[in-house]
Motif scaffolding. Structure first.
Motif, PDB file in Angstrom:
ATOM      1  N   PHE A   1       0.847  -1.186   0.000  1.00 18.50           N
ATOM      2  CA  PHE A   1       0.000   0.000   0.000  1.00 18.50           C
ATOM      3  C   PHE A   1       0.886   1.241   0.000  1.00 18.50           C
ATOM      4  CE2 PHE A   1      -2.416  -3.352   1.909  1.00 18.50           C
ATOM      5  CZ  PHE A   1      -3.725  -3.156   1.494  1.00 18.50           C
ATOM      6  N   SER A   2       0.359   2.293  -0.546  1.00 18.61           N
ATOM      7  CA  SER A   2       1.031   3.583  -0.431  1.00 18.61           C
ATOM      8  C   SER A   2       0.820   4.119   0.980  1.00 18.61           C
ATOM      9  CB  SER A   2       0.465   4.564  -1.457  1.00 18.61           C
ATOM     10  OG  SER A   2       0.927   5.867  -1.200  1.00 18.61           O
ATOM     11  N   ALA A   3       1.865   4.653   1.566  1.00 17.53           N
ATOM     12  CA  ALA A   3       1.746   5.202   2.923  1.00 17.53           C
ATOM     13  C   ALA A   3       0.694   6.303   2.970  1.00 17.53           C
ATOM     14  CB  ALA A   3       3.100   5.732   3.384  1.00 17.53           C
ATOM     15  N   ALA A   4       0.561   7.060   1.895  1.00 11.00           N
ATOM     16  CA  ALA A   4      -0.383   8.176   1.879  1.00 11.00           C
ATOM     17  C   ALA A   4      -1.828   7.721   2.006  1.00 11.00           C
ATOM     18  CB  ALA A   4      -0.210   8.991   0.601  1.00 11.00           C
ATOM     19  N   HIS A   5      -2.124   6.472   1.639  1.00 11.03           N
ATOM     20  CA  HIS A   5      -3.497   5.979   1.762  1.00 11.03           C
ATOM     21  C   HIS A   5      -3.946   5.914   3.220  1.00 11.03           C
ATOM     22  CE1 HIS A   5      -3.111   3.922  -2.404  1.00 11.03           C
ATOM     23  NE2 HIS A   5      -3.673   5.110  -2.494  1.00 11.03           N
ATOM     24  N   PHE A   6      -2.993   5.825   4.141  1.00 13.36           N
ATOM     25  CA  PHE A   6      -3.342   5.695   5.550  1.00 13.36           C
ATOM     26  C   PHE A   6      -3.682   7.033   6.190  1.00 13.36           C
ATOM     27  CE2 PHE A   6      -1.314   1.811   4.460  1.00 13.36           C
ATOM     28  CZ  PHE A   6      -1.919   0.853   5.248  1.00 13.36           C
ATOM     29  N   ARG A   7      -3.760   8.070   5.362  1.00  9.50           N
ATOM     30  CA  ARG A   7      -4.177   9.366   5.890  1.00  9.50           C
ATOM     31  C   ARG A   7      -5.621   9.347   6.382  1.00  9.50           C
ATOM     32  NH1 ARG A   7      -3.670  13.378   0.962  1.00  9.50           N
ATOM     33  NH2 ARG A   7      -1.812  12.103   0.683  1.00  9.50           N
ATOM     34  N   VAL A   8      -6.380   8.307   5.984  1.00  8.45           N
ATOM     35  CA  VAL A   8      -7.764   8.219   6.480  1.00  8.45           C
ATOM     36  C   VAL A   8      -7.803   8.089   8.001  1.00  8.45           C
ATOM     37  CG1 VAL A   8      -8.543   7.155   4.334  1.00  8.45           C
ATOM     38  CG2 VAL A   8      -7.892   5.706   6.236  1.00  8.45           C
ATOM     39  N   PHE A   9      -6.668   7.669   8.608  1.00  6.50           N
ATOM     40  CA  PHE A   9      -6.621   7.526  10.059  1.00  6.50           C
ATOM     41  C   PHE A   9      -6.200   8.811  10.763  1.00  6.50           C
ATOM     42  CE2 PHE A   9      -6.002   3.119   8.587  1.00  6.50           C
ATOM     43  CZ  PHE A   9      -6.988   2.489   9.324  1.00  6.50           C
ATOM     44  N   LEU A  10      -5.800   9.834  10.019  1.00  2.38           N
ATOM     45  CA  LEU A  10      -5.388  11.085  10.652  1.00  2.38           C
ATOM     46  C   LEU A  10      -6.583  11.792  11.296  1.00  2.38           C
ATOM     47  CD1 LEU A  10      -2.875  12.572   8.063  1.00  2.38           C
ATOM     48  CD2 LEU A  10      -2.333  11.588  10.298  1.00  2.38           C
ATOM     49  N   PRO A  11      -6.361  12.458  12.412  1.00  2.00           N
ATOM     50  CA  PRO A  11      -7.483  13.140  13.082  1.00  2.00           C
ATOM     51  C   PRO A  11      -7.945  14.353  12.291  1.00  2.00           C
ATOM     52  CG  PRO A  11      -5.416  13.644  14.177  1.00  2.00           C
ATOM     53  CD  PRO A  11      -5.099  12.583  13.169  1.00  2.00           C
TER      54      PRO A  11
ATOM     55  N   ALA B   1     -16.540   2.886  11.870  1.00  2.00           N
ATOM     56  CA  ALA B   1     -15.201   2.822  12.451  1.00  2.00           C
ATOM     57  C   ALA B   1     -14.926   4.086  13.252  1.00  2.00           C
ATOM     58  CB  ALA B   1     -14.150   2.665  11.351  1.00  2.00           C
ATOM     59  N   VAL B   2     -14.256   3.908  14.400  1.00  2.00           N
ATOM     60  CA  VAL B   2     -13.918   5.015  15.292  1.00  2.00           C
ATOM     61  C   VAL B   2     -12.428   4.957  15.592  1.00  2.00           C
ATOM     62  CG1 VAL B   2     -14.255   5.995  17.594  1.00  2.00           C
ATOM     63  CG2 VAL B   2     -16.215   5.139  16.321  1.00  2.00           C
ATOM     64  N   ALA B   3     -11.790   6.121  15.715  1.00  2.00           N
ATOM     65  CA  ALA B   3     -10.368   6.199  16.037  1.00  2.00           C
ATOM     66  C   ALA B   3     -10.158   7.060  17.277  1.00  2.00           C
ATOM     67  CB  ALA B   3      -9.582   6.778  14.862  1.00  2.00           C
ATOM     68  N   CYS B   4      -9.012   6.864  17.933  1.00  2.10           N
ATOM     69  CA  CYS B   4      -8.669   7.629  19.133  1.00  2.10           C
ATOM     70  C   CYS B   4      -7.161   7.851  19.140  1.00  2.10           C
ATOM     71  CB  CYS B   4      -9.100   6.871  20.391  1.00  2.10           C
ATOM     72  SG  CYS B   4      -8.587   7.637  21.956  1.00  2.10           S
ATOM     73  N   ILE B   5      -6.735   9.048  19.455  1.00  2.00           N
ATOM     74  CA  ILE B   5      -5.303   9.341  19.566  1.00  2.00           C
ATOM     75  C   ILE B   5      -4.792   8.775  20.886  1.00  2.00           C
ATOM     76  CG2 ILE B   5      -3.558  11.147  19.721  1.00  2.00           C
ATOM     77  CD1 ILE B   5      -5.364  12.930  18.058  1.00  2.00           C
ATOM     78  N   ARG B   6      -3.804   7.899  20.789  1.00  3.35           N
ATOM     79  CA  ARG B   6      -3.195   7.356  22.009  1.00  3.35           C
ATOM     80  C   ARG B   6      -1.979   8.170  22.440  1.00  3.35           C
ATOM     81  NH1 ARG B   6       0.547   4.935  24.587  1.00  3.35           N
ATOM     82  NH2 ARG B   6       1.985   5.104  22.820  1.00  3.35           N
ATOM     83  N   ALA B   7      -1.171   8.599  21.457  1.00  5.54           N
ATOM     84  CA  ALA B   7       0.038   9.336  21.792  1.00  5.54           C
ATOM     85  C   ALA B   7       0.386  10.307  20.662  1.00  5.54           C
ATOM     86  CB  ALA B   7       1.206   8.380  22.048  1.00  5.54           C
TER      87      ALA B   7
ATOM     88  N   PHE C   1      -7.798   2.205  16.714  1.00  2.00           N
ATOM     89  CA  PHE C   1      -9.075   2.259  16.015  1.00  2.00           C
ATOM     90  C   PHE C   1      -9.861   0.987  16.260  1.00  2.00           C
ATOM     91  CE2 PHE C   1      -5.808   0.749  13.058  1.00  2.00           C
ATOM     92  CZ  PHE C   1      -6.353  -0.460  12.623  1.00  2.00           C
ATOM     93  N   ARG C   2     -11.130   1.077  15.951  1.00  2.00           N
ATOM     94  CA  ARG C   2     -12.049  -0.057  16.101  1.00  2.00           C
ATOM     95  C   ARG C   2     -13.045  -0.013  14.958  1.00  2.00           C
ATOM     96  NH1 ARG C   2     -15.149  -1.980  21.610  1.00  2.00           N
ATOM     97  NH2 ARG C   2     -16.855  -3.147  20.652  1.00  2.00           N
ATOM     98  N   ILE C   3     -13.246  -1.158  14.317  1.00  7.65           N
ATOM     99  CA  ILE C   3     -14.104  -1.252  13.137  1.00  7.65           C
ATOM    100  C   ILE C   3     -15.171  -2.317  13.377  1.00  7.65           C
ATOM    101  CG2 ILE C   3     -14.176  -1.755  10.655  1.00  7.65           C
ATOM    102  CD1 ILE C   3     -11.150  -1.031  10.609  1.00  7.65           C
ATOM    103  N   HIS C   4     -16.409  -2.014  13.004  1.00  7.27           N
ATOM    104  CA  HIS C   4     -17.486  -3.004  13.034  1.00  7.27           C
ATOM    105  C   HIS C   4     -17.910  -3.283  11.596  1.00  7.27           C
ATOM    106  CE1 HIS C   4     -18.868  -3.213  17.410  1.00  7.27           C
ATOM    107  NE2 HIS C   4     -17.709  -2.552  17.404  1.00  7.27           N
ATOM    108  N   ALA C   5     -17.551  -4.450  11.099  1.00  8.52           N
ATOM    109  CA  ALA C   5     -17.855  -4.851   9.727  1.00  8.52           C
ATOM    110  C   ALA C   5     -18.124  -6.355   9.729  1.00  8.52           C
ATOM    111  CB  ALA C   5     -16.690  -4.513   8.792  1.00  8.52           C
ATOM    112  N   GLU C   6     -18.518  -6.893   8.588  1.00  8.05           N
ATOM    113  CA  GLU C   6     -18.836  -8.317   8.501  1.00  8.05           C
ATOM    114  C   GLU C   6     -18.580  -8.831   7.099  1.00  8.05           C
ATOM    115  OE1 GLU C   6     -22.917  -8.763   9.679  1.00  8.05           O
ATOM    116  OE2 GLU C   6     -23.586  -7.094   8.455  1.00  8.05           O
TER     117      GLU C   6
END
Length: 432
Positions: free
Chosen positions: A171-181, A245-251, A261-266
């Motif tokens: 994967f491209s690292a830039a795709h993980f920007r969806v996790f940014l706050p 899906a929900v995310a939380c900043i830990r540090a 993060f936590r995802i509810h899918a099936e």
């Protein structure tokens, strides 16, 4: 004298004519206004009647087409048709027919990222490895063929799912920007929705009689691609709340975030002609460590928690319609996870003269990158971050839910009452 009489008579006659003309003009001014008011009220009164007539015509037309389709296709054929007919207009558009075309031709285009997530071709890439151990059938109460009417075909998708669909992918690292706050979120403990839930106790739930997931959009694309490494038919929005899906900043540090993060899918495990079989893990948990501009991903891990004795809900239909009977079971999945092979690395590097060179040395060995150690300036524990995710999904978690013995001891010490709940599975995930 006679002339004066004649003049008076003429004046009187003229006055009468003016009076008549004024009355006529007055009446003619009233008539158009009254007519306009009458037609306005008439049109307003007719709109609901016309709307009801059009709706009645549509319902009758759809009902006739439904009866004709049932007669032509039969119950099971209509069930398959309806699972593809997303807008329920009894017509299949090219987009709706696409899953069948892909199945018949054997050619399925890979999931594509939307334009806003197209990454720099010279940016860094991240390799993920998928690992999975299949569900332990002996943990199900209905795992044996014939037990409580369970047929072999109903569990065919489950029994044949032994390994990940895609063992490894880049994967491209830039795709993980969806996790940014988002803006306004930047401190440890801040939570936000990556994929908002669209269901609640008032909106009900999504249909069961479906085989193919809808096309993912926006931030759903990456999550869909990640879960597709396990199985080709993940549904990013689960049928029941809570979904998303929900995310939380830990540090946080000067340059990095550690985000849990936590995802509810099936997943839909069966395909035609078998009836749908829904496989719903209690949750997908994980974390990602990435730079604030998403140009570099230091670590990524996504998994189904296996610390409970039961962690997957399963439901399958025994009929050709949404109202058909459904079986429900629960079981234990030992392993389902994605792990980064290492930090993301550049796809193109340059030598001291600025010339492009490969990421491998002349001898064929990959170049070893040295990454700086991250010093967190502010942080909370993993457990605290996970607790904030729970409360976001389940507001009732603001109240402490404890094992009975611990709750009883605490209540006895504090002089409080204890309310008990008997659970089949976990209270705060989808395996309950």
């Amino acid at each position: 004298m006679e002339g004066d009489v004649d003049k008076a008579a003429l004046v009187e006659e003229e006055e009468k004519k003016k009076s008549v003309n004024n009355d006529v003009a007055h009446d003619s001014g009233k008539t158009p206004g009254r007519i306009w008011t009458f037609w306005t009220l008439f049109v307003v009164a007719c709109v609901p009647v016309i709307g009801a007539g059009i709706q009645y015509f549509r319902n009758t037309h759809i009902s006739q087409r439904h009866e004709a389709a049932l007669k032509t296709l039969g119950a099971e054929g209509l069930f398959l048709f309806s699972s593809l007919d997303v807008d329920h207009d009894l017509y299949l558009s090219p987009e709706e027919f696409k899953p069948i075309a892909e199945k018949l031709t054997g050619v399925a285009p890979p999931a594509e990222f939307e334009e806003e997530f197209i990454a720099d071709p010279n940016g860094e890439t991240l390799t993920l490895h998928a690992a999975m151990q299949p569900l332990l059938l002996e943990t199900m109460t209905k795992s044996k063929d014939g037990f409580l009417g369970v047929s072999h075909s109903a569990l065919s998708g489950l029994r044949s799912w032994k390994r990940p669909a895609v063992p490894s992918s880049s994967f491209s690292a830039a795709h993980f920007r969806v996790f940014l706050p988002p803006k306004g979120k930047g401190e440890p403990g801040d939570t936000w929705w990556i994929i908002p839930s669209e269901l609640n106790i008032f909106t009900g739930y999504l249909p069961n009689n479906r085989y193919h997931p809808p096309t993912p959009r926006g931030k759903e694309v990456l999550i869909h691609t990640l879960l597709s490494m396990f199985h080709p038919r993940p549904f990013i929005k689960s049928r029941f709340a809570p979904q998303g899906a929900v995310a939380c900043i830990r540090a946080v540090s000067d340059f990095y975030y550690d985000i849990v993060f936590r995802i509810h899918a099936e997943f839909q495990l069966n395909d035609v002609p078998d009836f749908p079989f829904w496989f719903t893990p209690g949750q997908f948990a994980g974390h990602v460590v990435l730079s604030r501009d998403a140009s570099h991903v230091r670590d990524f891990h996504l998994y189904v928690p296996n610390d409970k004795s039961l962690n997957v809900d399963m439901e399958w239909l025994y009929g050709a319609s949404e109202s058909s009977s459904m079986e429900v079971d629960i079981g234990y999945l030992p392993q389902m996870e994605l792990r980064a092979a290492g930090p993301s690395t550049p796809s193109v590097i340059y030598d001291e003269q600025g010339k492009v060179i490969d990421t491998r040395e002349e001898g064929g060995e990959p170049i070893h990158f040295v990454f700086e150690e991250i010093h967190w300036s502010s942080e909370i524990s993993r457990d605290e971050a996970a607790g904030r995710l729970e409360v976001t999904f389940y507001p009732f978690k603001k109240v402490a839910y404890l094992p009975f013995s611990e709750a009883f001891s605490r209540a006895e010490a504090e002089g409080k009452l204890v309310h008990s709940i008997l659970l089949w599975g976990a209270l705060d995930d989808q395996s309950c």
